[in-house]
Design an enzyme around this catalytic site. Structure first.
Site, PDB file in Angstrom:
ATOM      1  N   CYS A   1       2.570  -6.398  10.047  1.00  0.00           N
ATOM      2  CA  CYS A   1       2.410  -5.061   8.932  1.00  0.00           C
ATOM      3  C   CYS A   1       3.620  -4.945   8.457  1.00  0.00           C
ATOM      4  CB  CYS A   1       1.428  -4.023   9.444  1.00  0.00           C
ATOM      5  SG  CYS A   1       1.838  -2.441   8.336  1.00  0.00           S
TER       6      CYS A   1
ATOM      7  N   SER B   1       0.865  -1.216  -0.128  1.00  0.00           N
ATOM      8  CA  SER B   1      -0.063  -0.135   0.093  1.00  0.00           C
ATOM      9  C   SER B   1       0.775   1.369   0.093  1.00  0.00           C
ATOM     10  CB  SER B   1      -0.738   0.093   1.269  1.00  0.00           C
ATOM     11  OG  SER B   1      -0.047   0.036   2.437  1.00  0.00           O
TER      12      SER B   1
ATOM     13  N   HIS C   1       5.143  -2.083   7.713  1.00  0.00           N
ATOM     14  CA  HIS C   1       5.495  -0.900   7.694  1.00  0.00           C
ATOM     15  C   HIS C   1       6.252  -1.113   9.231  1.00  0.00           C
ATOM     16  CE1 HIS C   1       2.699   0.688   4.693  1.00  0.00           C
ATOM     17  NE2 HIS C   1       3.271   1.817   4.725  1.00  0.00           N
TER      18      HIS C   1
ATOM     19  N   CYS D   1       2.723  -7.232   1.542  1.00  0.00           N
ATOM     20  CA  CYS D   1       1.828  -6.327   2.463  1.00  0.00           C
ATOM     21  C   CYS D   1       0.756  -7.376   2.873  1.00  0.00           C
ATOM     22  CB  CYS D   1       0.730  -5.473   1.494  1.00  0.00           C
ATOM     23  SG  CYS D   1      -0.660  -4.673   2.409  1.00  0.00           S
TER      24      CYS D   1
HETATM   25  N1  DGL Z   1       1.947  -2.622   5.018  1.00  0.00           N
HETATM   26  C1  DGL Z   1       0.795  -3.237   4.920  1.00  0.00           C
HETATM   27  C2  DGL Z   1       0.756  -4.445   5.743  1.00  0.00           C
HETATM   28  O1  DGL Z   1       1.584  -5.086   5.754  1.00  0.00           O
HETATM   29  C3  DGL Z   1      -0.425  -2.173   5.108  1.00  0.00           C
HETATM   30  C4  DGL Z   1      -0.728  -1.019   5.764  1.00  0.00           C
HETATM   31  C5  DGL Z   1      -1.674  -0.248   5.367  1.00  0.00           C
HETATM   32  O2  DGL Z   1      -1.863   0.099   4.374  1.00  0.00           O
HETATM   33  O3  DGL Z   1      -2.760  -0.081   6.451  1.00  0.00           O
HETATM   34  O4  DGL Z   1      -0.415  -4.844   6.198  1.00  0.00           O
END
Ligand code: DGL
Length: 272
Positions: A184, A12, A186, A74
Site C-alpha cells: 500500500c 485514495s 501509504h 494505489c
Molecule cells: N494507498 C492505497 C494503496 O496503495 C490505498 C489505501 C486505502 O485507501 O485504503 O492501496
C-alpha cells in the site's frame, strides 16, 4: 518528439506521494498532476465497483487536464480498476501490485510478509502473482488496519504509530518472515519507524523505485524536453487540503500548488 504534457498520478489519499516523489526524482523534467481522493479515503474496505467509478472519474479529470499517461499510485485502485481504465481510455496506465516476486526470489527463511488493504488481497492481480511467483514460499498476508489513517493524519512517529506498527509486525517476526512487502503506497512513510522495530531481521520492500522505472520505460517518445519547465500541481477532494500540505512539506515541497476538487453528481469538478 518531446512532449510537455503532465503525467497524471492518483491515489485514495496522500499515500501515492511515496510513488510521486520517486517519479519526480528519476524524471526531473516531467510535469505532474496529482489527485488525492481524500473524500473517499480509505479505498481498502470499499466494494470494487465503487473504486472503479472513482478511478474512472479521476482519470477523466486528469485527461481533461492534459495528462499524457496515468500512474495509478494505489495498489487497491489498481487491483479493482486497472483493467477497466486500460479498456476505457486511450493513454498508457502504469499500475501497482505488491512486490511479491522479488520478495519470494530473495527470501532465505522461506517466509515473506505482505502488508496491504483488504481490497488488494481480494484482487486477481495479487492472487495470480502469488500463485505464479511464490511457489514453495509461505506468504503471510496482513491487512494493516489503521496505518492509512495514521499517514493521512501526518502521524509518522510517536507512541500511537509505534504501538500500531508493533501489533502488525510482531506476528510476522514471530513467523520468521525475512522479507516484507509494502503493498500500500501509504506505508513507506512509516518506514523509519518500521526499521526501528524490525532491526536488521527483515528487509522491507518499497516498490516506488520499480514503478518510477516502469513509468520511464512507458514514456519513451512521450518524454518531456529537458528545458527546466517542469511544474507540479496537486488536487485534493477532501474537506480541506491539510493532509496533502502536511505530507508535501514532510517530503520537502512546502510551497506546492494545491487545489480543492469537488465530487458533484459523481463527477469531478475543479474550482479553477
Ligand atoms: N494507498 C492505497 C494503496 O496503495 C490505498 C489505501 C486505502 O485507501 O485504503 O492501496
Amino acid at each position: 518528439m518531446a512532449n510537455n504534457r503532465p503525467i497524471g498520478v492518483f491515489d485514495s489519499g496522500v499515500g501515492g506521494l511515496s510513488v510521486w516523489r520517486e517519479i519526480v526524482r528519476q524524471l526531473p523534467h516531467e510535469s505532474t498532476i496529482y489527485v488525492a481522493d481524500s473524500a473517499h479515503c480509505p479505498y481498502g474496505p470499499r466494494p470494487a465497483a465503487e473504486i472503479v467509478q472513482f478511478s474512472t472519474e479521476i482519470s477523466r479529470f486528469l485527461l481533461a487536464q492534459g495528462a499524457k499517461m496515468i500512474v495509478v499510485a494505489c495498489n487497491t485502485a489498481s487491483a479493482a480498476a486497472l483493467k477497466h481504465l486500460r479498456a476505457t481510455f486511450d493513454v498508457p496506465f502504469v499500475g501497482m501490485e505488491p512486490a511479491v516476486k522479488p520478495a519470494a526470489q530473495s527470501t532465505r527463511s522461506g517466509h515473506i510478509g505482505v502488508l496491504a488493504t483488504e481490497g488488494t488481497f481480494r484482487g486477481e492481480l495479487f492472487n495470480r502473482t502469488t500463485e505464479t511467483h511464490a511457489r514453495g514460499v509461505t506468504v503471510h498476508r496482513r491487512v494493516a488496519h489503521g496505518l492509512v489513517s495514521l499517514v493521512e493524519g501526518g502521524n509518522f512517529s510517536g507512541a500511537e504509530a509505534e504501538s500500531l506498527l508493533r501489533r502488525h509486525l510482531s506476528p510476522l517476526m514471530a513467523a520468521n518472515v525475512d522479507r516484507l512487502v509494502l503493498g500500500c503506497t501509504h506505508y513507506p512513510f512509516l518506514l523509519p519507524l518500521m526499521r526501528e522495530i524490525v532491526g536488521g531481521r527483515i528487509t522491507i520492500i518499497d516498490p516506488a523505485d520499480a514503478v518510477a522505472k516502469q513509468v520511464q520505460r512507458v514514456l519513451t517518445r512521450r518524454a518531456a524536453p529537458t528545458d527546466g519547465s517542469a511544474r507540479h500541481k496537486f488536487f485534493s477532494t477532501g474537506a480541506d487540503t491539510a493532509s496533502l500540505e502536511k505530507l508535501l512539506a514532510h517530503i520537502g515541497y512546502p510551497r506546492a500548488e494545491i487545489n480543492r476538487l469537488w465530487w458533484r453528481h459523481a463527477a469531478l469538478d475543479s474550482a479553477e
